[in-house]
Design a protein around this motif. Structure first.
Motif, PDB file in Angstrom:
ATOM      1  N   LEU A 232       8.978  -6.071   7.139  1.00 35.24           N
ATOM      2  CA  LEU A 232       7.592  -6.434   7.481  1.00 35.24           C
ATOM      3  C   LEU A 232       7.450  -7.948   7.633  1.00 35.24           C
ATOM      4  O   LEU A 232       6.580  -8.428   8.355  1.00 35.24           O
ATOM      5  CB  LEU A 232       6.615  -5.938   6.408  1.00 35.24           C
TER       6      LEU A 232
ATOM      7  N   LEU B 198       7.286  -9.414  11.211  1.00 30.54           N
ATOM      8  CA  LEU B 198       6.238  -9.006  12.159  1.00 30.54           C
ATOM      9  C   LEU B 198       5.852 -10.111  13.141  1.00 30.54           C
ATOM     10  O   LEU B 198       5.632  -9.851  14.315  1.00 30.54           O
ATOM     11  CB  LEU B 198       4.992  -8.537  11.392  1.00 30.54           C
TER      12      LEU B 198
ATOM     13  N   ARG C 252       7.437   5.367   6.124  1.00 28.32           N
ATOM     14  CA  ARG C 252       6.138   5.179   5.477  1.00 28.32           C
ATOM     15  C   ARG C 252       5.365   3.976   6.000  1.00 28.32           C
ATOM     16  O   ARG C 252       4.346   3.576   5.449  1.00 28.32           O
ATOM     17  CB  ARG C 252       6.252   5.049   3.950  1.00 28.32           C
ATOM     18  N   ARG C 253       5.844   3.347   7.039  1.00 33.31           N
ATOM     19  CA  ARG C 253       5.142   2.237   7.635  1.00 33.31           C
ATOM     20  C   ARG C 253       4.070   2.822   8.555  1.00 33.31           C
ATOM     21  O   ARG C 253       4.362   3.768   9.284  1.00 33.31           O
ATOM     22  CB  ARG C 253       6.177   1.498   8.460  1.00 33.31           C
TER      23      ARG C 253
ATOM     24  N   ASP D 288       0.756  -2.335  10.072  1.00 31.52           N
ATOM     25  CA  ASP D 288       1.941  -2.605   9.252  1.00 31.52           C
ATOM     26  C   ASP D 288       1.703  -3.822   8.373  1.00 31.52           C
ATOM     27  O   ASP D 288       2.003  -3.822   7.176  1.00 31.52           O
ATOM     28  CB  ASP D 288       3.161  -2.867  10.137  1.00 31.52           C
ATOM     29  N   ALA D 289       1.148  -4.871   8.981  1.00 32.11           N
ATOM     30  CA  ALA D 289       0.906  -6.102   8.218  1.00 32.11           C
ATOM     31  C   ALA D 289      -0.070  -5.823   7.077  1.00 32.11           C
ATOM     32  O   ALA D 289       0.097  -6.323   5.969  1.00 32.11           O
ATOM     33  CB  ALA D 289       0.353  -7.186   9.138  1.00 32.11           C
ATOM     34  N   LEU D 290      -1.072  -4.980   7.343  1.00 29.19           N
ATOM     35  CA  LEU D 290      -2.079  -4.674   6.313  1.00 29.19           C
ATOM     36  C   LEU D 290      -1.486  -3.963   5.096  1.00 29.19           C
ATOM     37  O   LEU D 290      -2.096  -3.950   4.029  1.00 29.19           O
ATOM     38  CB  LEU D 290      -3.182  -3.800   6.899  1.00 29.19           C
ATOM     39  N   THR D 291      -0.298  -3.382   5.258  1.00 33.57           N
ATOM     40  CA  THR D 291       0.390  -2.774   4.117  1.00 33.57           C
ATOM     41  C   THR D 291       0.450  -3.758   2.947  1.00 33.57           C
ATOM     42  O   THR D 291       0.412  -3.371   1.784  1.00 33.57           O
ATOM     43  CB  THR D 291       1.824  -2.385   4.526  1.00 33.57           C
TER      44      THR D 291
ATOM     45  N   ALA E  84       0.803  -1.215   0.000  1.00 30.37           N
ATOM     46  CA  ALA E  84       0.000   0.000   0.000  1.00 30.37           C
ATOM     47  C   ALA E  84       0.840   1.270   0.000  1.00 30.37           C
ATOM     48  O   ALA E  84       0.460   2.271  -0.586  1.00 30.37           O
ATOM     49  CB  ALA E  84      -0.936  -0.011   1.198  1.00 30.37           C
ATOM     50  N   TRP E  85       1.989   1.225   0.666  1.00 29.22           N
ATOM     51  CA  TRP E  85       2.783   2.447   0.805  1.00 29.22           C
ATOM     52  C   TRP E  85       4.104   2.249   0.090  1.00 29.22           C
ATOM     53  O   TRP E  85       4.615   1.135   0.009  1.00 29.22           O
ATOM     54  CB  TRP E  85       3.001   2.775   2.287  1.00 29.22           C
TER      55      TRP E  85
ATOM     56  N   GLN F 190      -5.739   5.855   7.814  1.00 32.61           N
ATOM     57  CA  GLN F 190      -5.117   5.714   6.497  1.00 32.61           C
ATOM     58  C   GLN F 190      -4.392   4.383   6.407  1.00 32.61           C
ATOM     59  O   GLN F 190      -4.407   3.721   5.368  1.00 32.61           O
ATOM     60  CB  GLN F 190      -4.169   6.885   6.225  1.00 32.61           C
ATOM     61  N   GLY F 191      -3.768   3.971   7.511  1.00 30.34           N
ATOM     62  CA  GLY F 191      -3.108   2.668   7.524  1.00 30.34           C
ATOM     63  C   GLY F 191      -4.106   1.537   7.368  1.00 30.34           C
ATOM     64  O   GLY F 191      -3.884   0.594   6.616  1.00 30.34           O
TER      65      GLY F 191
ATOM     66  N   VAL G  69       7.226   1.965   0.352  1.00 31.28           N
ATOM     67  CA  VAL G  69       8.322   1.762   1.297  1.00 31.28           C
ATOM     68  C   VAL G  69       9.581   1.341   0.534  1.00 31.28           C
ATOM     69  O   VAL G  69       9.518   1.003  -0.650  1.00 31.28           O
ATOM     70  CB  VAL G  69       7.956   0.677   2.329  1.00 31.28           C
TER      71      VAL G  69
ATOM     72  N   LYS H 276       9.286  -3.493  20.121  1.00 32.34           N
ATOM     73  CA  LYS H 276       9.591  -3.631  18.713  1.00 32.34           C
ATOM     74  C   LYS H 276      11.081  -3.609  18.402  1.00 32.34           C
ATOM     75  O   LYS H 276      11.578  -4.442  17.659  1.00 32.34           O
ATOM     76  CB  LYS H 276       8.889  -2.510  17.948  1.00 32.34           C
TER      77      LYS H 276
ATOM     78  N   ARG I 139      -5.506   1.508   3.955  1.00 30.95           N
ATOM     79  CA  ARG I 139      -4.433   1.495   2.954  1.00 30.95           C
ATOM     80  C   ARG I 139      -4.688   2.578   1.920  1.00 30.95           C
ATOM     81  O   ARG I 139      -4.511   2.373   0.719  1.00 30.95           O
ATOM     82  CB  ARG I 139      -4.373   0.127   2.255  1.00 30.95           C
ATOM     83  N   ASN I 140      -5.172   3.713   2.379  1.00 27.35           N
ATOM     84  CA  ASN I 140      -5.561   4.769   1.459  1.00 27.35           C
ATOM     85  C   ASN I 140      -5.212   6.114   2.063  1.00 27.35           C
ATOM     86  O   ASN I 140      -5.638   6.423   3.168  1.00 27.35           O
ATOM     87  CB  ASN I 140      -7.069   4.683   1.215  1.00 27.35           C
ATOM     88  N   PRO I 141      -4.435   6.929   1.336  1.00 24.58           N
ATOM     89  CA  PRO I 141      -4.025   8.216   1.899  1.00 24.58           C
ATOM     90  C   PRO I 141      -5.164   9.225   1.963  1.00 24.58           C
ATOM     91  O   PRO I 141      -4.987  10.308   2.507  1.00 24.58           O
ATOM     92  CB  PRO I 141      -2.935   8.689   0.932  1.00 24.58           C
TER      93      PRO I 141
ATOM     94  N   SER J 179       2.877   2.081  11.402  1.00 26.45           N
ATOM     95  CA  SER J 179       3.182   2.167  12.834  1.00 26.45           C
ATOM     96  C   SER J 179       4.166   3.309  13.121  1.00 26.45           C
ATOM     97  O   SER J 179       4.128   3.886  14.199  1.00 26.45           O
ATOM     98  CB  SER J 179       3.761   0.850  13.341  1.00 26.45           C
TER      99      SER J 179
END
Lengths: 252, 317
Positions: free
Chosen positions: A94, A97, B258-259, B200-203, A83-84, B65-66, A86, A106, B69-71, B261
């Motif tokens: 990732l 995790l 950009r993560r 983060d995982a949903l990224t 999505a981002w 947004q996380g 990175v 973390k 997954r959409n800004p 978290s």
């Protein structure tokens, strides 16, 4: 062993059983809609079957905690999204995790293990030079290696990937297969949904053929993908040419 | 990567004293009579409230947004802010708003109602899309009920009070508002930080996230609690303040890895800074009556956001 025990799932899978051994590359093949992706998702513990069970070394996968399952089985979906934008390094990170504690732990718990696993994954997928590059600036082949490195970073015993070779040109397909072969040689289980039968024939150790949710064949590529099976399942009249290990499919 | 955090903390440390002195009448602590009372009882609680409300909105925006997954996601999407606003509107409608604590209490009950509805839905499905659409339905239902309450207002005075309140402001707030909102918002931000790993995982998409051990239900609960407490309490004490949750994560994202978290804490700090500075500007501007904070932020936010979008577009084309 990763076992499918009489798995039934809606109208997609109908009593599929199969035992998959680690240390080898196993290809799941079949025509469109045969249930390949569904079987892979069940084996990865992401979908609970209506009947039957997926088992990891005789433990039903459904009985594992999400975290234990995530540590044992790495899964790459058919259309991986990120999505981002990175960097390669962050993407691979990732994959760790499931090994980390909460937000406070973390950076501390297992920090050294994390760093080592990430380095190993970057090395394995030959990404060291690209580690600080954002994904938007990678080529398709580099991107697919980065996505696979994310899976490897979790150091799973099993790598389950849904068509990881699709959208790659021939050279990159061979490169990724070579890297996956190294993982199999390191005693990991590698299970790939594959569309390209010639690649499966030449590079898999074991092939599971599905058709309309049923298991049609399981075994060495030469037998599981025999000309009879091709005719019966894909409905094509084709002939394997060339030597074992460098077979090509000639359509008649 | 936590580079933005010290910078933002420093900026807040500089802006807070300035905001205490700023106003239509600039305060000189040495010469102004009763300077201590003005500072301690009027301006400090207002400044602290701006920080707290802004922090909640910024963190909630980053988390939303996380999750989506959409800004372009905004904390208002879950229907919690409209739910809280509906509660507040009812307190005006029923004539309780003048009593101490009644308005924020009604707003918190409204936010709680929206959270309860969301939880009912969270118990039924795992999908991000279903959950979000349900949140949007709650938002539009609360919005419709709010309009209904306004149109049926018992008298014109109540109607104008409601409309003004909805614009969002930090005028005339006291320590009691701070004590009400601050603990809830801090708990809310803590819940959102706990959600960071799942976000983060949903990224990597829902399927890959679950393969990494993300538990969709647990994540939904953390988000309902986190967004509910931060946004609900923010609305309860300050009314509807838009744009913060949308813009702030955008501004902060390039400064992080950009993560999701790594974005939550810096967004909380940047949100706090933005609301504090905007509220200060509202007080300084030489207008007949003070500009409402909600309006000011939208006036700054909309063109700014448009410029940002155009820039992003140029970069990607």
């Amino acid at each position: 062993m990763l076992c499918a025990d009489n798995i039934t799932l809606g109208d997609r899978l109908d009593g599929v059983s199969a035992g998959i051994a680690p240390g080898r590359i196993t290809a799941i093949c079949g025509p469109n809609g045969a249930g390949k992706s569904s079987l892979l998702s069940v084996l990865a513990g992401l979908i609970a079957p209506d009947a039957g069970a997926a088992e990891l070394d005789t433990t039903p996968i459904a009985d594992l905690s999400p975290r234990a399952r995530a540590r044992a089985i790495g899964y790459l979906p058919q259309t991986p999204e990120v999505a981002w934008d990175v960097t390669v390094e962050t993407l691979v990170d990732l994959g760790r995790l499931a090994w980390r504690g909460g937000p406070l732990a973390k950076r501390r718990s297992g920090g050294a293990d994390d760093a080592a696993a990430i380095e190993t994954a970057l090395d394995a997928m030959e990404l060291q030079d690209l580690r600080t590059r954002p994904l938007s600036r990678l080529s398709g082949g580099e991107r697919s290696r980065a996505l696979m490195a994310r899976v490897l970073a979790g150091a799973p015993q099993w790598i389950l990937a849904d068509e990881p070779l699709a959208n790659l040109d021939l050279a990159h397909q061979l490169a990724l297969l070579r890297l996956l072969r190294r993982e199999a040689d390191a005693a990991r289980g590698v299970v790939l949904v594959m569309h390209d039968l010639a690649l499966a024939m030449n590079h898999a150790d074991e092939v599971l053929v599905l058709d309309e949710g049923r298991r049609v064949a399981l075994g060495e590529p030469e037998t599981a993908l025999s000309e009879n099976v091709l005719r019966e399942v894909w409905g094509v009249d084709a002939r394997w040419v060339g030597e074992p290990g460098s077979r090509a499919l000639a359509l008649r | 990567m936590r580079r933005p955090v010290p910078i933002l903390l420093l900026a807040i440390a500089l802006a807070l004293p300035l905001s205490l002195l700023a106003g239509r009448v600039w305060l000189d602590p040495a010469t102004t009579p009763n300077a201590t009372v003005i500072l301690a009882e009027l301006r400090l609680p207002r400044g602290v409230l701006a920080l707290v409300v802004g922090a909640g909105l910024g963190a909630a925006g980053a988390a939303m947004q996380g999750y989506l997954r959409n800004p372009l996601a905004d904390p208002g999407l879950f229907g919690i802010a409209p739910g809280a606003a509906l509660g507040a509107v009812l307190s005006f409608w029923l004539g309780y708003a003048a009593q101490p604590y009644a308005l924020p209490a009604f707003a918190l009950v409204g936010a709680g109602g929206a959270m309860a509805l969301l939880s009912l839905i969270a118990g039924r499905g795992n999908s991000v899309l279903l959950f979000t659409l349900a949140g949007m339905m709650i938002a539009s239902l609360a919005g419709a009920l709010m309009s209904l309450a306004i149109s049926l207002a018992p008298n014109p005075f109540a109607m104008s009070e409601i409309v003004t309140w909805l614009m969002g402001a930090l005028t005339d707030r006291s320590w009691s508002d701070v004590w009400l909102a601050a603990p809830l918002i801090v708990i809310g931000i803590a819940l959102l930080l706990l959600a960071g790993r799942g976000l983060d995982a949903l990224t990597l998409g829902e399927e890959a996230a679950r393969s990494l051990g993300m538990e969709p239900r647990a994540l939904q609960w953390l988000l309902i609690g986190g967004v509910g407490l931060t946004v609900g309490s923010g609305v309860a004490v300050a009314g509807i303040i838009g744009f913060v949750g949308l813009i702030v994560p955008h501004l902060v994202r390039p400064l992080t890895d950009r993560r999701p978290s790594s974005l939550i804490l810096p967004s909380a700090l940047a949100g706090a800074l933005l609301v504090l500075v905007a509220d200060m500007l509202c007080r300084i501007l030489p207008l007949a009556s003070e500009l409402r904070l909600g309006i000011a932020l939208s006036l700054i936010g909309a063109p700014f956001f448009l410029a940002l979008l155009l820039r992003i577009r140029r970069e990607t084309v």
